[in-house]
Design a protein around this motif. Structure first.
Motif, PDB file in Angstrom:
ATOM      1  N   GLY A 192      -7.959   7.743 -12.715  1.00  0.00           N
ATOM      2  CA  GLY A 192      -7.899   8.495 -11.458  1.00  0.00           C
ATOM      3  C   GLY A 192      -9.021   9.509 -11.338  1.00  0.00           C
ATOM      4  O   GLY A 192      -9.622   9.666 -10.265  1.00  0.00           O
ATOM      5  N   VAL A 193      -9.307  10.226 -12.431  1.00  0.00           N
ATOM      6  CA  VAL A 193     -10.424  11.183 -12.416  1.00  0.00           C
ATOM      7  C   VAL A 193     -11.740  10.468 -12.179  1.00  0.00           C
ATOM      8  O   VAL A 193     -12.601  10.939 -11.420  1.00  0.00           O
ATOM      9  N   TYR A 194     -11.907   9.311 -12.799  1.00  0.00           N
ATOM     10  CA  TYR A 194     -13.145   8.542 -12.634  1.00  0.00           C
ATOM     11  C   TYR A 194     -13.338   8.098 -11.185  1.00  0.00           C
ATOM     12  O   TYR A 194     -14.428   8.252 -10.618  1.00  0.00           O
ATOM     13  N   ILE A 195     -12.269   7.579 -10.578  1.00  0.00           N
ATOM     14  CA  ILE A 195     -12.399   7.052  -9.215  1.00  0.00           C
ATOM     15  C   ILE A 195     -12.523   8.176  -8.199  1.00  0.00           C
ATOM     16  O   ILE A 195     -13.368   8.127  -7.291  1.00  0.00           O
ATOM     17  N   SER A 196     -11.687   9.203  -8.332  1.00  0.00           N
ATOM     18  CA  SER A 196     -11.626  10.248  -7.301  1.00  0.00           C
ATOM     19  C   SER A 196     -12.772  11.248  -7.395  1.00  0.00           C
ATOM     20  O   SER A 196     -13.232  11.756  -6.366  1.00  0.00           O
TER      21      SER A 196
END
Length: 217
Positions: free
Chosen positions: A118-122
């Motif tokens: 999630g951190v990577y995508i967002s």
């Protein structure tokens, strides 16, 4: 726990613990992504971990580096997606008909892994797109709790991107710590089981010796 396989323990034949191939499918991608983040650490260090003023030339160099990463051939992004999927495959294998140890260690590891994705995508992917587009004049619009909207310029946006790399690294290290904790718990349980078996064997031997001495008397 209703999702735990009934009667399944770390001593069961179908138990998938720290020594299983599924663990390799988890640790391999995590270490791979940590290596990428470690390679980015020299770029992130001046923005987050020093109080020295950062020259504009450094921001230009960092922006060129990030733009080069984002505009890499599509094969690179596909490989990253495949490696990420391999990690999920490892978790799904270990959590199929899990024991209580799998739920505790692998379940928590899966939660951290999902947070990392999630951190990577967002944050990271969004930041790389912004760097590649070069729209610093308009800034990055972020919803704020008080003003309703916060405009981030180039320097602040690059700092947010570097902080996201650090957060992702900590999350991935947490996955490794949990997997190492699973290995330690299994080893400790095995040692305790061996010690208990040896104690039972000594007690049984002592009883047999006592019976033999009574018969002689």
């Amino acid at each position: 726990m209703p999702w735990v396989a009934p009667g399944k323990t770390t001593r069961s034949k179908d138990y998938r613990g720290s020594g299983s191939f599924a663990t390799f499918l988890i640790i391999g991608p995590v270490c791979f992504f940590l290596g990428i983040l470690f390679a980015s650490f020299p770029y992130d260090f001046p923005l987050l971990w020093t109080s020295d003023p950062v020259p504009d030339a450094y921001y230009n160099q960092l922006e060129t580096h990030l733009r080069f990463i984002h505009q890499s051939p599509p094969l690179i992004a596909r490989l990253l997606n495949i490696i990420t999927a391999v990690g999920f495959l490892g978790f799904f294998i270990k959590l199929f008909k899990p024991s209580e140890a799998n739920v505790l260690f692998d379940g928590a590891s899966l939660v951290l892994y999902v947070i990392g994705v999630g951190v990577y995508i967002s944050n990271i992917v969004k930041g790389l797109r912004m760097v590649s587009a070069g729209g610093w004049d308009e800034g990055v619009k972020v919803d704020g709790p008080y003003t309703g909207e916060v405009i981030l310029g180039r320097e602040d946006s690059l700092k947010v991107l570097s902080a996201s790399n650090t957060i992702l690294a900590l999350v991935l290290v947490g996955v490794l710590v949990l997997q190492a904790g699973q290995w330690y718990a299994e080893r400790k349980e095995a040692d305790d089981t061996i010690a208990a078996d040896e104690a039972d064997a000594q007690k049984k031997e002592a009883k047999e010796v006592a019976k033999a001495s009574k018969k002689k008397n």
